[in-house]
Design an enzyme around this catalytic site. Structure first.
Site, PDB file in Angstrom:
ATOM      1  N   CYS A 304       9.406   5.680  72.872  1.00 20.11           N
ATOM      2  CA  CYS A 304       8.483   6.781  72.681  1.00 20.11           C
ATOM      3  C   CYS A 304       7.238   6.334  71.899  1.00 20.11           C
ATOM      4  O   CYS A 304       7.362   5.623  70.905  1.00 20.11           O
ATOM      5  CB  CYS A 304       9.279   7.791  71.880  1.00 20.11           C
ATOM      6  SG  CYS A 304       8.357   9.167  71.431  1.00 20.11           S
ATOM      7  N   GLY A 338      17.338  11.150  70.069  1.00 24.61           N
ATOM      8  CA  GLY A 338      16.424  10.019  69.972  1.00 24.61           C
ATOM      9  C   GLY A 338      16.503   9.279  68.646  1.00 24.61           C
ATOM     10  O   GLY A 338      16.803   9.859  67.601  1.00 24.61           O
ATOM     11  N   GLU A 412       3.020   8.910  76.915  1.00 24.28           N
ATOM     12  CA  GLU A 412       3.634   9.006  75.586  1.00 24.28           C
ATOM     13  C   GLU A 412       4.972   8.268  75.557  1.00 24.28           C
ATOM     14  O   GLU A 412       5.861   8.562  74.773  1.00 24.28           O
ATOM     15  CB  GLU A 412       3.821  10.481  75.194  1.00 24.28           C
ATOM     16  CG  GLU A 412       2.503  11.159  74.886  1.00 24.28           C
ATOM     17  CD  GLU A 412       2.656  12.569  74.352  1.00 24.28           C
ATOM     18  OE1 GLU A 412       3.679  12.887  73.733  1.00 24.28           O
ATOM     19  OE2 GLU A 412       1.720  13.366  74.575  1.00 24.28           O
TER      20      GLU A 412
HETATM   21  P1  XMP Z   1      16.556   6.823  72.384  1.00 22.06           P
HETATM   22  O1  XMP Z   1      16.006   6.379  71.069  1.00 22.06           O
HETATM   23  O2  XMP Z   1      18.008   7.163  72.312  1.00 22.06           O
HETATM   24  O3  XMP Z   1      15.777   8.194  72.690  1.00 22.06           O
HETATM   25  O4  XMP Z   1      16.246   5.879  73.497  1.00 22.06           O
HETATM   26  C1  XMP Z   1      16.020   8.940  73.857  1.00 22.06           C
HETATM   27  C2  XMP Z   1      15.127  10.156  73.842  1.00 22.06           C
HETATM   28  O5  XMP Z   1      13.741   9.795  73.865  1.00 22.06           O
HETATM   29  C3  XMP Z   1      12.985  10.884  74.383  1.00 22.06           C
HETATM   30  N1  XMP Z   1      12.077  10.377  75.397  1.00 22.06           N
HETATM   31  C4  XMP Z   1      10.749  10.264  75.225  1.00 22.06           C
HETATM   32  N2  XMP Z   1       9.967  10.578  74.176  1.00 22.06           N
HETATM   33  N3  XMP Z   1       8.097   9.804  75.375  1.00 22.06           N
HETATM   34  C5  XMP Z   1       8.640  10.382  74.274  1.00 22.06           C
HETATM   35  O6  XMP Z   1       7.904  10.728  73.342  1.00 22.06           O
HETATM   36  C6  XMP Z   1       8.794   9.457  76.470  1.00 22.06           C
HETATM   37  O7  XMP Z   1       8.284   8.932  77.453  1.00 22.06           O
HETATM   38  C7  XMP Z   1      10.200   9.705  76.394  1.00 22.06           C
HETATM   39  N4  XMP Z   1      11.236   9.524  77.271  1.00 22.06           N
HETATM   40  C8  XMP Z   1      12.346   9.943  76.624  1.00 22.06           C
HETATM   41  C9  XMP Z   1      13.976  11.872  74.965  1.00 22.06           C
HETATM   42  O8  XMP Z   1      14.069  12.954  74.065  1.00 22.06           O
HETATM   43  C10 XMP Z   1      15.263  11.062  75.046  1.00 22.06           C
HETATM   44  O9  XMP Z   1      16.424  11.850  75.036  1.00 22.06           O
END
Ligand code: XMP
Length: 476
Positions: A304, A338, A412
């Site tokens: 992210c 996340g 993002e």
């Molecule tokens: P982790 O750290 O476990 O996080 O890989 C997974 C979560 O990240 C979020 N997510 C995003 N957030 N831009 C963001 O700001 C993105 O492109 C993106 N893709 C995923 C999402 O909440 C996921 O569950």
């Protein structure tokens, strides 16, 4: 202007307590996903297109968690993904596939292939059981133009149960008669269900699995707030999705409240999770809008870049504490989404007030994550892609950005490679093992006790350095 301090996982440690747990196995990891859905372990795989498809959803539900299917596909494909999970195992198959006794063996073979079953119940027009075409009947059937009734095992030779047959009775019948399928019939010989030995084996093999009232694995699916999301939600519910996740980057927004209302009006009583948010105020407003769980996390994800691009976000531990303080008053469970990169982070997230955690990168690169294994410098990798990454925005039709010009997209999220990790089950075992140990260090028999018992201390950069391995060369 007063600027408060906000913290994340690596900023704190949990103070150990005297423990009465004699073994990690005494720690009970059951929790609530939503107001009405329970989990045996507090782990959710993220609705990202490189993390959760049907294979991942099946694997994690068998281990006691749940997968949320991503939405970057057509509604038809999305529905099929839900069905795949739901078909994987049952206690009782309520509407088993049947074939007419007058069809040919060739037609029966084609039908078995299409439906993916190894044997078929044979029934006439009024659904009365005439026989079974078993795996074995198929193997020895070498004349394709014969009728099904010529090669089936006929009704009088079948072992059957009825609508009240229990799991234990079925188990005994399978052991006693060495059959693979137990048709269930009523007093008039109408088919009322089917139990298979494969399903019984799976239930024994995965005692921790999260199942719905029909013994099928539970599964969630994500929807957005634009385009076809109402129709998608309706179809996903029809296909059997247990919970829907309205998932947008900034969940504390008018479009979110509008979507919640429209979805409730269109599909009524389904468990709805909404997110992502990061403040007490957002939690309060989502709870008042009537959602069944909230998802917390603005910017902590591994792929992210929201915080870098927008300057907005909230360190995840503080976000969880703030949101859960309010959500608890409404009895609405909180999902910490996340930023989790080790099992200790799960203990901290739950201790801070979350009821479950959602993980993306930790499950990316596993055998069950969607995508192919790639080879680079003699090592194996899979792709992990942010849902708001440039590639995602431009290759997927359902993101809502399909009409944007390249220069107008402000990603993002990023796209990355993660090492291939093997089966998701191995990851879950490590994470749950760590969680149980953390519960033992805090004298917590349950997650509710963990939330009560946790005492955090803030640590310095020296403390963080001390927490990891240091001054040694690790061998593995
Ligand atoms: P982790 O750290 O476990 O996080 O890989 C997974 C979560 O990240 C979020 N997510 C995003 N957030 N831009 C963001 O700001 C993105 O492109 C993106 N893709 C995923 C999402 O909440 C996921 O569950």
């Amino acid at each position: 202007m007063h600027i408060p301090l906000a913290l994340t996982y690596d900023d704190v440690l949990i103070v150990p307590r005297r423990s009465s747990l004699e073994s990690r196995s005494e720690a009970d990891t059951k929790t609530r996903l939503t107001k009405k859905i329970n989990l045996n372990i507090p782990i959710i795989t993220a609705n990202m297109d490189t993390v959760t498809g049907s294979d991942m959803a099946i694997a994690i539900a068998r281990m006691g968690g749940i997968g949320i299917l991503h939405r970057f596909m057509s509604i038809e494909d999305n529905v099929e993904e839900v069905r795949k999970v739901k078909r994987t195992q049952n206690l009782i198959i309520q509407y088993p596939y049947t074939i007419d006794p007058d069809k040919t063996v060739a037609e029966a073979k084609t039908y078995a292939e299409e439906t993916g079953v190894t044997g078929l119940l044979v029934a006439n027009g009024d659904n009365r059981l005439q026989g079974i075409l078993s795996r074995r009947d198929f193997i020895f059937a070498n004349e394709d133009d014969k009728k099904v009734s010529d090669i089936m095992t006929p009704r009088e030779k079948l072992i059957v149960g009825n609508a009240h047959t229990t799991f234990d009775e079925a188990k005994t019948l399978f052991a006693q008669y060495k059959v693979e399928k137990l048709p269930l019939v009523d007093d008039d010989n109408h088919i009322v269900g089917l139990i298979t030995s494969d399903d019984i084996k799976l239930i024994i093999e995965y005692p921790q699995a999260n199942r719905d009232s029909n013994g099928r694995l539970i599964v969630g699916a994500a929807v957005g707030v634009h385009g076809d999301y109402i129709e998608r939600a309706q179809e996903l519910k029809k296909a059997g999705a247990d919970v829907l996740v309205i998932d947008i980057a900034h969940g504390h927004s008018d479009i979110m409240f509008n979507a919640i209302k429209k979805l409730r009006d269109a599909i009524g009583d389904i468990q709805l999770i909404a997110g992502n948010i990061a403040t007490a105020k957002a939690a309060q407003e989502l709870c008042e809008a009537g959602v069944d769980a909230i998802k917390v996390g603005v910017g902590p994800g591994s792929i992210c870049i929201t915080r870098l691009v927008t300057g907005c976000g909230m360190p995840q531990l503080t976000a969880i504490m703030e949101a859960s303080r309010v959500a608890r008053q409404y009895d609405v469970p909180v999902i910490a989404d996340g930023g989790i990169s080790k099992s200790g982070d799960i203990v901290k997230a739950l201790g801070a007030g979350a009821d479950s955690v959602m993980l993306g990168s930790m499950f990316a690169g596993t055998k069950e994550s969607p995508g192919v294994v790639m080879h680079k410098d003699g090592k194996r990798y899979k792709v992990l892609r942010g849902s708001a990454s440039f590639t995602q925005s431009h290759t997927r039709k359902t993101v809502g950005l399909e009409n944007k010009k390249l220069k107008d997209v402000v990603p993002e999220g990023v796209e990355s490679l993660v090492p291939y990790k093997g089966p998701a089950e191995d990851i879950v075992n490590q994470l749950v093992g760590g969680l149980r140990s953390g519960m033992s260090y805090t004298n917590s028999h349950t997650i509710a006790e963990l939330q009560k018992n946790v005492e955090f201390v803030r640590i310095s950069s020296a403390g963080l350095k001390e927490s990891g391995t240091h001054d040694v060369q690790t061998l593995t």
